[in-house]
Design an enzyme around this catalytic site. Structure first.
Site, PDB file in Angstrom:
ATOM      1  N   ASP A  31     -81.745   7.636  22.255  1.00 55.47           N
ATOM      2  CA  ASP A  31     -80.454   6.940  22.384  1.00 55.47           C
ATOM      3  C   ASP A  31     -80.073   6.634  23.821  1.00 55.47           C
ATOM      4  OD1 ASP A  31     -78.711   8.551  19.603  1.00 55.47           O
ATOM      5  OD2 ASP A  31     -80.429   7.203  19.737  1.00 55.47           O
ATOM      6  N   LYS A 113     -68.582  14.509  17.351  1.00 56.99           N
ATOM      7  CA  LYS A 113     -69.303  13.285  17.002  1.00 56.99           C
ATOM      8  C   LYS A 113     -70.619  13.711  16.350  1.00 56.99           C
ATOM      9  CE  LYS A 113     -70.589   8.707  18.527  1.00 56.99           C
ATOM     10  NZ  LYS A 113     -71.944   8.619  17.989  1.00 56.99           N
ATOM     11  N   CYS A 431    -108.498  40.501  26.611  1.00 57.48           N
ATOM     12  CA  CYS A 431    -108.047  39.230  27.195  1.00 57.48           C
ATOM     13  C   CYS A 431    -106.826  39.476  28.093  1.00 57.48           C
ATOM     14  CB  CYS A 431    -107.683  38.256  26.081  1.00 57.48           C
ATOM     15  SG  CYS A 431    -106.987  36.718  26.696  1.00 57.48           S
TER      16      CYS A 431
HETATM   17  S1  IVH Z   1     -64.761   7.250  14.106  1.00 54.59           S
HETATM   18  C1  IVH Z   1     -63.110   3.121  14.279  1.00 54.59           C
HETATM   19  N1  IVH Z   1     -65.394   9.787  14.252  1.00 54.59           N
HETATM   20  O1  IVH Z   1     -70.154   7.321  15.491  1.00 54.59           O
HETATM   21  C2  IVH Z   1     -63.865   4.340  14.628  1.00 54.59           C
HETATM   22  N2  IVH Z   1     -67.159   8.198  14.228  1.00 54.59           N
HETATM   23  O2  IVH Z   1     -70.202   4.825  17.263  1.00 54.59           O
HETATM   24  C3  IVH Z   1     -64.954   4.607  13.693  1.00 54.59           C
HETATM   25  N3  IVH Z   1     -69.393   9.207  14.291  1.00 54.59           N
HETATM   26  O3  IVH Z   1     -70.521   4.775  13.136  1.00 54.59           O
HETATM   27  C4  IVH Z   1     -65.746   5.828  13.934  1.00 54.59           C
HETATM   28  N4  IVH Z   1     -68.734  11.298  14.314  1.00 54.59           N
HETATM   29  O4  IVH Z   1     -71.417   7.067  12.547  1.00 54.59           O
HETATM   30  C5  IVH Z   1     -65.860   8.529  14.201  1.00 54.59           C
HETATM   31  N5  IVH Z   1     -65.801  12.082  14.334  1.00 54.59           N
HETATM   32  C6  IVH Z   1     -66.258  10.814  14.294  1.00 54.59           C
HETATM   33  C7  IVH Z   1     -67.631  10.531  14.299  1.00 54.59           C
HETATM   34  C8  IVH Z   1     -68.046   9.187  14.280  1.00 54.59           C
HETATM   35  C9  IVH Z   1     -69.777  10.487  14.301  1.00 54.59           C
HETATM   36  C10 IVH Z   1     -70.320   8.054  14.321  1.00 54.59           C
HETATM   37  C11 IVH Z   1     -70.156   7.110  13.175  1.00 54.59           C
HETATM   38  C12 IVH Z   1     -69.862   5.776  13.798  1.00 54.59           C
HETATM   39  C13 IVH Z   1     -70.349   5.959  15.199  1.00 54.59           C
HETATM   40  C14 IVH Z   1     -69.505   5.137  16.135  1.00 54.59           C
END
Ligand code: IVH
Length: 667
Positions: A31, A113, A431
């Site tokens: 990433d 996240k 060894c």
């Molecule tokens: S909110 C409008 N909260 O991150 C906001 N996303 O780059 C929508 N993700 O597609 C996303 N943990 O797959 C949100 N606590 C979290 C998250 C989260 C993982 C991922 C999700 C999203 C991507 C956004």
């Protein structure tokens, strides 16, 4: 390359990376590398807004609706998040929110996240009717049948006033444990393994046969909302929404908080960063969202992402580098581990130059060549590992790894048992590599605890043939130690003291220190408790070993073969002759309480519920939460309620704290 040529290259490159990541579930870049390219594209677009066309990756949410599942249109689009890669970008986010809202301080909901894939779950009057992937953000794939197999996702919401229509947004992911189990099962069946839990989750959710999805344990956390009818049911804040979800029976991650301003955000970021390695799943950052939903609306959206939220990322756990060579390392039990020598690369803030390849089968399965560009992963305290090779980047000069026939350290034959993945040096304690590892194991904190006997010293002691076995440690003199490299007289004295102190030890630690295969700390404790002395352990038969708690045929066989080797017996005898004194830790088990079930109720005068529970369990009793005919004793304190009544009804013995302590022989 001119700026405009670079720009079109970036567009093409990002499009094919997106395809690999979202459509094929087979990412070709970590990433962090992707983010670099994406940022470069954004920077060029800022300089030349006139270049931006609708097909730029910045103009759409990446992804593609495959033709395998039917299409679902998202009533409310599923957007993406902007990233903050550095602390100052998080501070800039807070400033933008404050400025945009004309406030001096903003309240945020902070959460994790998750590193999985986003889905939208539609509940109609509380019943799960449809589930879709994010796709391109506007329409995704219908994965209802597969989602229904995820046990964490309720098919029916709990509660009274449920919305007529509700789109729950959240992340489907796989825990480390489930990921390991899935890959192990795949290896056993000679099937393809997944590079990381995210790919495993994506691959499992996009299975055409829901039966296969059902066999793969997926997890889910809810974190957002799409359409909701009536919308008056949506709480005023994001945090309350998560709490409401939880009350409806949806899984919501426990690590969430309401925080104020940038200090609150940074505290959460650092706190979760410290916890990251212990979490049972991958996270790649934390997410901050303006808590008030009205204020969220005030801030609004910009192209593909909300202005009211940001993802504050942690250092990536994966990075790209090249394999300069593959060496083998010899472990304590002779296990030969191929190790990739890497061109130095920073992963998660640490420079990595070596990464394990586990064993020969893994090298073949992952198809890693010398010269390959590879993804290395370093998560927490785990040894860095090579995840996969990027086949497209393999140079024509790349060569394959050959397992040596002889141990590179002692020259003995390398042998491989048919039923084992691991090859071993047959040299045993002949060894030097095995000898060094055996000494380090013997001296470690959880074994004989010889402080200061580290790798550098052990290397010299073995290479100079001053020490061959652990027994030799107890014959060391000051001069021999003081003459070693990096050793002053003072540290030599300290080390001698530490060796001396280790003479007084427990039988369990001593057994563990011997480094018998399959005998870990807890088996060593069981053996010590069962036999009571090293003589008894040394003379036990296989049948007698099998009598010990948790000792099965493999462990028993390993013990018998260890103690039947005369050189092992000699070393133990020499150790005992050098003045080692072993105590057996007294068992605190009270035979009369062993297996008896207690229930605690009410407030005890001096002990907390947890203290009382720990004391009872230490004595061998069980502590249950509710009273039944199987309960032996109820311990009741002040304000004991229905449990006490039930005990009286069933005629179960009721004790007060003092009587319990007497029973525990503590009074
Ligand atoms: S909110 C409008 N909260 O991150 C906001 N996303 O780059 C929508 N993700 O597609 C996303 N943990 O797959 C949100 N606590 C979290 C998250 C989260 C993982 C991922 C999700 C999203 C991507 C956004």
């Amino acid at each position: 390359m001119s700026d405009s040529a670079r720009y079109s290259w970036l567009k093409d490159e990002l499009a094919s990376l997106d395809h690999a990541y979202y459509v094929l579930d087979e990412p070709i870049l970590p990433d962090i590398e992707y983010d670099k390219l994406y940022r470069e594209l954004l920077a060029l677009e800022q300089l030349h807004p006139e270049w931006v066309t609708p097909d730029s990756p910045s103009q759409r949410v990446s992804g593609h609706v495959g033709d395998l599942f039917s299409e679902v249109k998202h009533v409310v689009p599923m957007l993406s998040l902007n990233n903050a890669l550095e602390d100052k970008e998080a501070a800039a986010f807070d400033k933008r929110c404050r400025d945009g809202l004309n406030l001096t301080s903003v309240e945020y909901a902070a959460e994790l996240k998750f590193d999985g894939l986003a889905v939208s779950l539609r509940y109609e009057k509380g019943l799960l009717t449809q589930a879709a992937t994010r796709g391109d953000g506007y329409s995704g794939e219908d994965v209802t049948a597969n989602i229904r197999t995820i046990k964490a996702i309720p098919l029916k919401l709990r509660g009274e006033s449920l919305p007529d229509i509700l789109d729950v947004r959240g992340e489907v992911f796989m825990t480390h444990k489930d990921f390991e189990a899935l890959n192990q099962a795949a290896i056993a069946k000679s099937e393809k393994t997944f590079a990381n839990p995210r790919n495993a989750a994506a691959g499992s959710l996009r299975q055409l046969d829901p039966k296969i999805t059902a066999q793969r344990t997926l997890s889910f956390f809810a974190y957002g909302i799409g359409q909701c009818e009536p919308s008056s049911l949506i709480p005023k804040t994001h945090f309350e929404l998560l709490n409401l979800y939880q009350s409806w029976g949806l899984p919501v991650c426990e690590h969430r908080a309401v925080v104020q301003s940038i200090d609150g955000l940074m505290n959460f970021y650092q706190g979760m960063g410290a916890l990251r390695d212990q979490l049972p799943y991958d996270i790649d950052g934390v997410v901050y969202k303006v808590n008030s939903r009205d204020l969220q609306e005030d801030l609004g959206y910009v192209s593909r992402a909300p202005r009211f939220a940001v993802a504050h990322k942690y250092p990536a756990q994966e990075a790209l580098t090249t394999v300069l060579g593959i060496d083998v390392q010899v472990g304590r039990t002779g296990a030969i581990t191929p190790v990739a020598r890497l061109s130095p690369v920073v992963v998660g803030g640490v420079t990595v130059t070596n990464a394990t390849l586990h064993n020969e089968d893994e090298v073949r399965r992952k198809d890693i060549h010398i010269g390959d560009t590879v993804i290395v992963r370093r998560a927490g305290d785990v040894i860095p590992e090579v995840v996969s090779a990027i086949k497209d980047k393999r140079p024509p000069t790349a060569t394959t790894f050959m397992m040596p026939i002889h141990c590179p350290i002692c020259g003995s034959h390398i042998e491989k048992q048919v039923d084992e993945a691991v090859a071993r040096c047959s040299g045993g304690l002949f060894c030097p590599a095995q000898r060094k590892q055996a000494l380090l194991h013997f001296a470690q904190r959880r074994a004989m605890d010889i402080d200061g006997l580290g790798e550098k010293i052990v290397d010299q002691l073995v290479d100079l043939e001053i020490v061959r076995t652990p027994a030799d440690l107890y014959r060391l003199g000051l001069m021999a130690l003081a003459n070693l490299d990096r050793m002053g007289e003072k540290s030599a004295e300290n080390l001698l003291q530490a060796i001396h102190h280790s003479r007084k030890n427990t039988l369990a630690r001593f057994i563990f220190a011997l480094g018998i295969r399959h005998v870990g700390e807890s088996t060593a404790k069981d053996l010590a408790k069962h036999f009571g002395s090293i003589d008894q352990v040394m003379s036990a038969t296989e049948e007698e070993f099998l009598q010990v708690n948790d000792v099965g045929p493999v462990v028993a066989q390993s013990l018998v073969s260890f103690f039947s080797e005369s050189h092992n017996r000699e070393v133990i005898e020499q150790l005992l002759a050098s003045g080692i004194e072993l105590q057996v830790e007294q068992s605190s088990i009270l035979p009369e309480l062993l297996g008896k079930t207690f229930v605690l109720t009410g407030t005890l005068p001096t002990l907390s519920r947890d203290e009382a529970k720990a004391m009872l369990e230490k004595a061998g009793a069980k502590v249950a939460g509710s009273v039944s005919a199987k309960t032996h004793y109820v311990v009741a304190g002040e304000e004991a309620g229905s449990k006490l009544e039930k005990a009286q009804e069933l005629g179960i013995a009721v004790l007060d704290e003092e009587q319990m302590l007497k029973l525990l022989q503590l009074k």
